[in-house]
Design a protein around this motif. Structure first.
Motif, mmCIF file in Angstrom:
data_model
loop_
_atom_site.group_PDB
_atom_site.id
_atom_site.type_symbol
_atom_site.label_atom_id
_atom_site.label_comp_id
_atom_site.label_asym_id
_atom_site.label_seq_id
_atom_site.Cartn_x
_atom_site.Cartn_y
_atom_site.Cartn_z
ATOM 1 N N ALA A 1 0.811 -1.215 0.000
ATOM 2 C CA ALA A 1 0.000 0.000 0.000
ATOM 3 C C ALA A 1 0.846 1.268 0.000
ATOM 4 O O ALA A 1 0.310 2.367 -0.135
ATOM 5 C CB ALA A 1 -0.917 -0.003 1.219
ATOM 6 N N ARG A 2 2.144 1.101 0.161
ATOM 7 C CA ARG A 2 3.078 2.232 0.236
ATOM 8 C C ARG A 2 2.730 3.152 1.410
ATOM 9 O O ARG A 2 2.710 4.382 1.301
ATOM 10 C CB ARG A 2 3.128 2.990 -1.079
ATOM 11 N N LEU A 3 2.408 2.514 2.543
ATOM 12 C CA LEU A 3 2.128 3.209 3.789
ATOM 13 C C LEU A 3 2.998 2.617 4.890
ATOM 14 O O LEU A 3 3.444 1.478 4.794
ATOM 15 C CB LEU A 3 0.649 3.055 4.181
ATOM 16 N N SER A 4 3.190 3.381 5.954
ATOM 17 C CA SER A 4 3.938 2.850 7.083
ATOM 18 C C SER A 4 3.001 2.052 7.990
ATOM 19 O O SER A 4 1.774 2.263 7.993
ATOM 20 C CB SER A 4 4.573 3.984 7.880
ATOM 21 N N ALA A 5 3.590 1.154 8.770
ATOM 22 C CA ALA A 5 2.798 0.407 9.738
ATOM 23 C C ALA A 5 2.176 1.353 10.757
ATOM 24 O O ALA A 5 1.043 1.141 11.217
ATOM 25 C CB ALA A 5 3.676 -0.629 10.437
ATOM 26 N N LYS A 6 2.879 2.436 11.098
ATOM 27 C CA LYS A 6 2.349 3.426 12.037
ATOM 28 C C LYS A 6 1.079 4.071 11.476
ATOM 29 O O LYS A 6 0.086 4.245 12.197
ATOM 30 C CB LYS A 6 3.403 4.498 12.314
ATOM 31 N N ALA A 7 1.102 4.417 10.168
ATOM 32 C CA ALA A 7 -0.084 5.010 9.542
ATOM 33 C C ALA A 7 -1.244 4.027 9.530
ATOM 34 O O ALA A 7 -2.400 4.396 9.783
ATOM 35 C CB ALA A 7 0.245 5.460 8.121
ATOM 36 N N LEU A 8 -0.956 2.756 9.265
ATOM 37 C CA LEU A 8 -2.016 1.748 9.241
ATOM 38 C C LEU A 8 -2.661 1.593 10.616
ATOM 39 O O LEU A 8 -3.877 1.418 10.729
ATOM 40 C CB LEU A 8 -1.461 0.414 8.765
ATOM 41 N N ARG A 9 -1.865 1.662 11.668
ATOM 42 C CA ARG A 9 -2.434 1.567 13.012
ATOM 43 C C ARG A 9 -3.329 2.770 13.304
ATOM 44 O O ARG A 9 -4.397 2.644 13.919
ATOM 45 C CB ARG A 9 -1.311 1.475 14.046
ATOM 46 N N LEU A 10 -2.905 3.964 12.849
ATOM 47 C CA LEU A 10 -3.729 5.166 13.026
ATOM 48 C C LEU A 10 -5.045 5.036 12.263
ATOM 49 O O LEU A 10 -6.120 5.326 12.804
ATOM 50 C CB LEU A 10 -2.964 6.401 12.545
ATOM 51 N N TYR A 11 -4.966 4.583 11.014
ATOM 52 C CA TYR A 11 -6.181 4.457 10.207
ATOM 53 C C TYR A 11 -7.119 3.397 10.788
ATOM 54 O O TYR A 11 -8.341 3.501 10.658
ATOM 55 C CB TYR A 11 -5.817 4.110 8.769
ATOM 56 N N ASP A 12 -6.550 2.397 11.438
ATOM 57 C CA ASP A 12 -7.379 1.396 12.125
ATOM 58 C C ASP A 12 -8.136 2.050 13.280
ATOM 59 O O ASP A 12 -9.349 1.876 13.427
ATOM 60 C CB ASP A 12 -6.485 0.263 12.623
ATOM 61 N N ARG A 13 -7.426 2.840 14.097
ATOM 62 C CA ARG A 13 -8.073 3.507 15.236
ATOM 63 C C ARG A 13 -9.172 4.458 14.777
ATOM 64 O O ARG A 13 -10.184 4.624 15.457
ATOM 65 C CB ARG A 13 -7.037 4.274 16.069
ATOM 66 N N MET A 14 -8.976 5.100 13.616
ATOM 67 C CA MET A 14 -9.965 6.042 13.081
ATOM 68 C C MET A 14 -11.123 5.340 12.373
ATOM 69 O O MET A 14 -12.084 5.985 11.978
ATOM 70 C CB MET A 14 -9.283 7.003 12.102
ATOM 71 N N GLY A 15 -11.008 4.024 12.189
ATOM 72 C CA GLY A 15 -12.045 3.300 11.480
ATOM 73 C C GLY A 15 -11.962 3.425 9.978
ATOM 74 O O GLY A 15 -12.854 2.972 9.251
ATOM 75 N N LEU A 16 -10.881 4.021 9.474
ATOM 76 C CA LEU A 16 -10.711 4.208 8.033
ATOM 77 C C LEU A 16 -10.319 2.916 7.326
ATOM 78 O O LEU A 16 -10.755 2.653 6.208
ATOM 79 C CB LEU A 16 -9.624 5.258 7.758
ATOM 80 N N LEU A 17 -9.467 2.135 7.975
ATOM 81 C CA LEU A 17 -8.920 0.956 7.325
ATOM 82 C C LEU A 17 -8.675 -0.142 8.371
ATOM 83 O O LEU A 17 -7.527 -0.442 8.719
ATOM 84 C CB LEU A 17 -7.613 1.315 6.603
ATOM 85 N N PRO A 18 -9.721 -0.736 8.893
ATOM 86 C CA PRO A 18 -9.524 -1.794 9.884
ATOM 87 C C PRO A 18 -8.959 -3.053 9.229
ATOM 88 O O PRO A 18 -9.285 -3.358 8.080
ATOM 89 C CB PRO A 18 -10.940 -2.043 10.420
ATOM 90 N N PRO A 19 -8.113 -3.772 9.928
ATOM 91 C CA PRO A 19 -7.571 -5.022 9.366
ATOM 92 C C PRO A 19 -8.671 -6.063 9.222
ATOM 93 O O PRO A 19 -9.711 -6.001 9.894
ATOM 94 C CB PRO A 19 -6.529 -5.447 10.392
ATOM 95 N N ALA A 20 -8.430 -7.022 8.354
ATOM 96 C CA ALA A 20 -9.398 -8.096 8.169
ATOM 97 C C ALA A 20 -9.434 -9.017 9.374
ATOM 98 O O ALA A 20 -10.473 -9.642 9.671
ATOM 99 C CB ALA A 20 -9.048 -8.896 6.911
ATOM 100 N N TYR A 21 -8.317 -9.111 10.100
ATOM 101 C CA TYR A 21 -8.246 -10.026 11.240
ATOM 102 C C TYR A 21 -7.164 -9.546 12.196
ATOM 103 O O TYR A 21 -6.100 -9.078 11.769
ATOM 104 C CB TYR A 21 -7.916 -11.449 10.765
ATOM 105 N N VAL A 22 -7.457 -9.619 13.500
ATOM 106 C CA VAL A 22 -6.473 -9.306 14.533
ATOM 107 C C VAL A 22 -6.352 -10.520 15.434
ATOM 108 O O VAL A 22 -7.348 -10.994 16.002
ATOM 109 C CB VAL A 22 -6.887 -8.076 15.361
ATOM 110 N N ASP A 23 -5.148 -11.032 15.568
ATOM 111 C CA ASP A 23 -4.911 -12.202 16.408
ATOM 112 C C ASP A 23 -5.157 -11.823 17.873
ATOM 113 O O ASP A 23 -4.553 -10.887 18.398
ATOM 114 C CB ASP A 23 -3.469 -12.683 16.223
ATOM 115 N N GLU A 24 -6.063 -12.531 18.521
ATOM 116 C CA GLU A 24 -6.423 -12.211 19.897
ATOM 117 C C GLU A 24 -5.293 -12.486 20.870
ATOM 118 O O GLU A 24 -5.258 -11.922 21.972
ATOM 119 C CB GLU A 24 -7.659 -13.016 20.309
ATOM 120 N N VAL A 25 -4.371 -13.342 20.505
ATOM 121 C CA VAL A 25 -3.283 -13.708 21.412
ATOM 122 C C VAL A 25 -2.153 -12.689 21.366
ATOM 123 O O VAL A 25 -1.715 -12.163 22.394
ATOM 124 C CB VAL A 25 -2.741 -15.119 21.086
#
Length: 293
Positions: free
Chosen positions: A16-40
């Motif tokens: 996606a040509r984005l940083s992992a930090k940006a992806l975490r921010l977009y997840d928190r904002m609800g813009l780009l949530p991951p398809a799956y988050v490992d609960e462990v």
């Protein structure tokens, strides 16, 4: 959930040509949530078909678009691309208007800071980036409404109050001049005026009757604006925005002082054309001060 076929956050970030930090921010904002988050372990995984959405978010961020506005676009783009395009167009129109207003302020401040304001004190009436002139005015009857207001509420109040007064002018012989707003004290983020909206009308007696019928709700009054002289500079719709408009007021004040004139009343904005149909670069307003020798 099996992670086969999913991309780790690192692999997805590379595509996606984005940083992992940006992806975490977009997840928190609800813009780009991951398809799956490992609960462990909390690891994030993405689908390959989320790359296009991620790149769209990244491109919109390059326009300095706030994340909340980006959400408005990406949430509808798959269902209604035309609607998403309209939202982008609306944002960019706002941005261009803001840039246009800031351009004049920046030019004025460059000249002021460098001490090389073009035309300062010139016989042609220029002062910095503004052309200052004088005009003699005749007495006029005005319907007015006043309010203490902070600057963030000012544009909406001006539009509403002038609308009420222009409607009332129909019962007072009609409008006879450009509407204007008088500032009896500073209106800013810290000061609340008051400001006074004014609409010139033809019939003083009818204006008194109409104003009395309004009651105290809108603080409606009638007065006669005396004849006098105004020193003014004409500005565009973009330049009216706060705080850019402050440069115009300051330029007129300095022009007045340089010529040894006296300010005899509160400053004002005189609106001589239709605000709604004007473009950012169209002249709409005179910033003025009453003056005398």
């Amino acid at each position: 959930m099996e992670t086969d076929g999913l991309l780790t956050i690192g692999a997805f970030a590379a595509r996606a040509r984005l940083s992992a930090k940006a992806l975490r921010l977009y997840d928190r904002m609800g813009l780009l949530p991951p398809a799956y988050v490992d609960e462990v372990n909390g690891y994030r995984y993405y689908r390959a078909d989320q790359v296009e959405r991620a790149r769209l978010v990244a491109l919109l961020r390059q326009l300095d678009m706030p994340l909340a506005r980006i959400a408005e676009i990406v949430d509808v783009v798959e269902l209604d691309g035309e609607r998403a395009a309209e939202r982008l167009a609306a944002y960019w129109a706002e941005a261009e208007e803001r840039f246009a207003s800031q351009r004049t302020l920046a030019a004025y401040l460059r000249g002021r800071l460098s001490g090389r304001e073009p035309g300062m004190g010139g016989m042609d009436g220029t002062y910095g980036t503004f052309v200052v002139e004088t005009v003699d005015t005749a007495p006029q009857v005005v319907l007015t409404q006043s309010r203490h207001t902070m600057v963030d509420e000012l544009p909406a109040w001006i539009g509403a109050s002038l609308g009420r007064l222009e409607e009332g002018a129909k019962a007072c012989g009609g409008i006879t001049g450009a509407p204007f707003v008088v500032y009896h004290s500073e209106v800013s983020m810290e000061s609340d005026g008051p400001a006074e909206s004014c609409v010139p009308v033809a019939d003083l007696d009818a204006a008194k009757v109409w104003a009395a019928e309004q009651g105290p709700a809108w603080n409606t009054k009638v007065r006669v604006e005396p004849a006098g002289r105004l020193a003014y500079t004409r500005i565009t719709k973009a330049q009216v925005a706060y705080p850019q408009i402050g440069a115009a007021f300051e330029a007129v004040e300095r022009w007045i002082a340089e010529r040894g004139l006296r300010i005899t009343g509160p400053c004002r904005e005189i609106y001589f054309t239709d605000w709604d149909t004007a473009g950012p670069e169209d002249p709409v307003c005179d910033v003025a001060f009453p003056v005398a020798s």
